[in-house]
Design a protein around this motif. Structure first.
Motif, mmCIF file in Angstrom:
data_model
loop_
_atom_site.group_PDB
_atom_site.id
_atom_site.type_symbol
_atom_site.label_atom_id
_atom_site.label_comp_id
_atom_site.label_asym_id
_atom_site.label_seq_id
_atom_site.Cartn_x
_atom_site.Cartn_y
_atom_site.Cartn_z
ATOM 1 N N UNK A 59 0.815 -1.196 0.000
ATOM 2 C CA UNK A 59 0.000 0.000 0.000
ATOM 3 C C UNK A 59 0.852 1.251 0.000
ATOM 4 N N UNK A 60 0.200 2.391 0.068
ATOM 5 C CA UNK A 60 0.911 3.669 0.059
ATOM 6 C C UNK A 60 1.778 3.830 1.299
ATOM 7 N N UNK A 61 1.284 3.364 2.442
ATOM 8 C CA UNK A 61 2.052 3.500 3.678
ATOM 9 C C UNK A 61 3.324 2.669 3.616
ATOM 10 N N UNK A 62 3.233 1.461 3.077
ATOM 11 C CA UNK A 62 4.403 0.597 2.959
ATOM 12 C C UNK A 62 5.453 1.179 2.039
ATOM 13 N N UNK A 63 5.015 1.819 0.972
ATOM 14 C CA UNK A 63 5.979 2.433 0.061
ATOM 15 C C UNK A 63 6.644 3.639 0.709
ATOM 16 N N UNK A 64 5.915 4.362 1.544
ATOM 17 C CA UNK A 64 6.527 5.481 2.269
ATOM 18 C C UNK A 64 7.517 4.955 3.305
ATOM 19 N N UNK A 65 7.224 3.781 3.873
ATOM 20 C CA UNK A 65 8.109 3.187 4.864
ATOM 21 C C UNK A 65 9.447 2.799 4.245
ATOM 22 N N UNK A 66 9.442 2.505 2.952
ATOM 23 C CA UNK A 66 10.671 2.152 2.255
ATOM 24 C C UNK A 66 11.286 3.346 1.529
ATOM 25 N N UNK A 67 10.749 4.533 1.751
ATOM 26 C CA UNK A 67 11.241 5.741 1.092
ATOM 27 C C UNK A 67 12.534 6.237 1.716
ATOM 28 N N UNK A 68 13.181 7.143 1.013
ATOM 29 C CA UNK A 68 14.480 7.654 1.455
ATOM 30 C C UNK A 68 14.364 8.434 2.760
ATOM 31 N N UNK A 69 13.268 9.167 2.947
ATOM 32 C CA UNK A 69 13.113 9.944 4.183
ATOM 33 C C UNK A 69 12.960 9.025 5.391
ATOM 34 N N UNK A 70 12.189 7.939 5.230
ATOM 35 C CA UNK A 70 12.011 6.999 6.338
ATOM 36 C C UNK A 70 13.303 6.251 6.652
ATOM 37 N N UNK A 71 14.029 5.880 5.625
ATOM 38 C CA UNK A 71 15.293 5.175 5.846
ATOM 39 C C UNK A 71 16.302 6.099 6.527
ATOM 40 N N UNK A 72 16.352 7.357 6.104
ATOM 41 C CA UNK A 72 17.247 8.316 6.750
ATOM 42 C C UNK A 72 16.844 8.560 8.203
ATOM 43 N N UNK A 73 15.538 8.639 8.460
ATOM 44 C CA UNK A 73 15.077 8.824 9.842
ATOM 45 C C UNK A 73 15.472 7.623 10.692
ATOM 46 N N UNK A 74 15.308 6.411 10.139
ATOM 47 C CA UNK A 74 15.699 5.216 10.885
ATOM 48 C C UNK A 74 17.184 5.245 11.223
ATOM 49 N N UNK A 75 18.014 5.474 10.209
ATOM 50 C CA UNK A 75 19.461 5.453 10.433
ATOM 51 C C UNK A 75 19.905 6.544 11.402
ATOM 52 N N UNK A 76 19.327 7.719 11.275
ATOM 53 C CA UNK A 76 19.713 8.845 12.127
ATOM 54 C C UNK A 76 19.338 8.576 13.585
ATOM 55 N N UNK A 77 18.081 8.231 13.820
ATOM 56 C CA UNK A 77 17.626 8.019 15.198
ATOM 57 C C UNK A 77 18.277 6.771 15.792
ATOM 58 N N UNK A 78 18.369 5.698 15.000
ATOM 59 C CA UNK A 78 19.013 4.475 15.473
ATOM 60 C C UNK A 78 20.450 4.749 15.907
ATOM 61 N N UNK A 79 21.191 5.458 15.076
ATOM 62 C CA UNK A 79 22.605 5.664 15.390
ATOM 63 C C UNK A 79 22.802 6.621 16.561
ATOM 64 N N UNK A 80 22.008 7.707 16.649
ATOM 65 C CA UNK A 80 22.164 8.625 17.776
ATOM 66 C C UNK A 80 21.747 7.977 19.086
ATOM 67 N N UNK A 111 4.088 7.713 8.283
ATOM 68 C CA UNK A 111 2.725 8.152 8.582
ATOM 69 C C UNK A 111 2.542 9.621 8.234
ATOM 70 N N UNK A 112 3.503 10.461 8.611
ATOM 71 C CA UNK A 112 3.397 11.890 8.299
ATOM 72 C C UNK A 112 3.418 12.149 6.798
ATOM 73 N N UNK A 113 4.255 11.438 6.045
ATOM 74 C CA UNK A 113 4.296 11.615 4.589
ATOM 75 C C UNK A 113 2.980 11.162 3.949
ATOM 76 N N UNK A 114 2.384 10.091 4.469
ATOM 77 C CA UNK A 114 1.091 9.634 3.958
ATOM 78 C C UNK A 114 0.008 10.670 4.243
#
Length: 159
Positions: A59-80, A111-114
């Motif tokens: 669905x649209x939410x799943x595609x946003x979850x695999x988007x560049x913004x979500x991946x960057x948010x994951x990496x940023x928050x995970x690493x900090x 969720x916010x992008x959706x």
């Protein structure tokens, strides 16, 4: 500064480098979004590979979850979060908490992008929505469809 860097574990060094890099990329993304350069991409790509996951499953939410913004948010928050927690607890607890925080951040961004995309509209009037609406006759309509008249009807808050 050299003392601080040399006394860190390898995990801490990796998390710190990833955190700084992803934070820089996210700041650049935000600046580009503010000036209007990062909102839409009208590129054309053709991929011949197949996938077991159908788009309707994600669905649209799943595609946003695999988007560049979500991946960057994951990496940023995970690493900090992981970097900070390594000072307070065992490394495996720090990684687990970091992954949890990263997943939460990624879900929140998706969720916010959706929700933001739902506010967009193309402005096209759908003529099918005029069926059953009340109208005002502007020019009389001749009987038995012998000519044309003119009516005013409001469809999708437009006349």
């Amino acid at each position: 500064m050299e003392f601080w860097w040399n006394n860190m574990l390898t995990l801490q060094k990796v998390l710190f480098i990833v955190a700084c890099a992803t934070t820089l990329i996210m700041v650049i993304q935000i600046i580009l979004m503010l000036v209007g350069a990062g909102s839409d991409f009208d590129g054309d790509a053709d991929f011949d590979g197949g996938s077991d996951i159908a788009q309707s499953d994600l669905g649209a939410f799943g595609m946003k979850l695999l988007g560049i913004r979500s991946i960057m948010a994951f990496l940023c928050i995970f690493s900090w979060v992981g970097y900070t927690c390594v000072y307070l607890m065992d490394w495996w607890w720090a990684l687990l908490i970091g992954v949890g925080a990263g997943v939460a951040a990624s879900l929140l961004v998706a969720l916010l992008m959706t929700l933001v995309e739902r506010t967009q509209t193309d402005g096209t009037t759908n003529i099918r929505r005029a069926i059953g609406c009340s109208a005002e006759v502007y020019l009389r309509i001749p009987a038995e469809r012998s000519g044309t008249g003119k009516i005013n009807v409001i469809v999708q808050e437009k006349m």
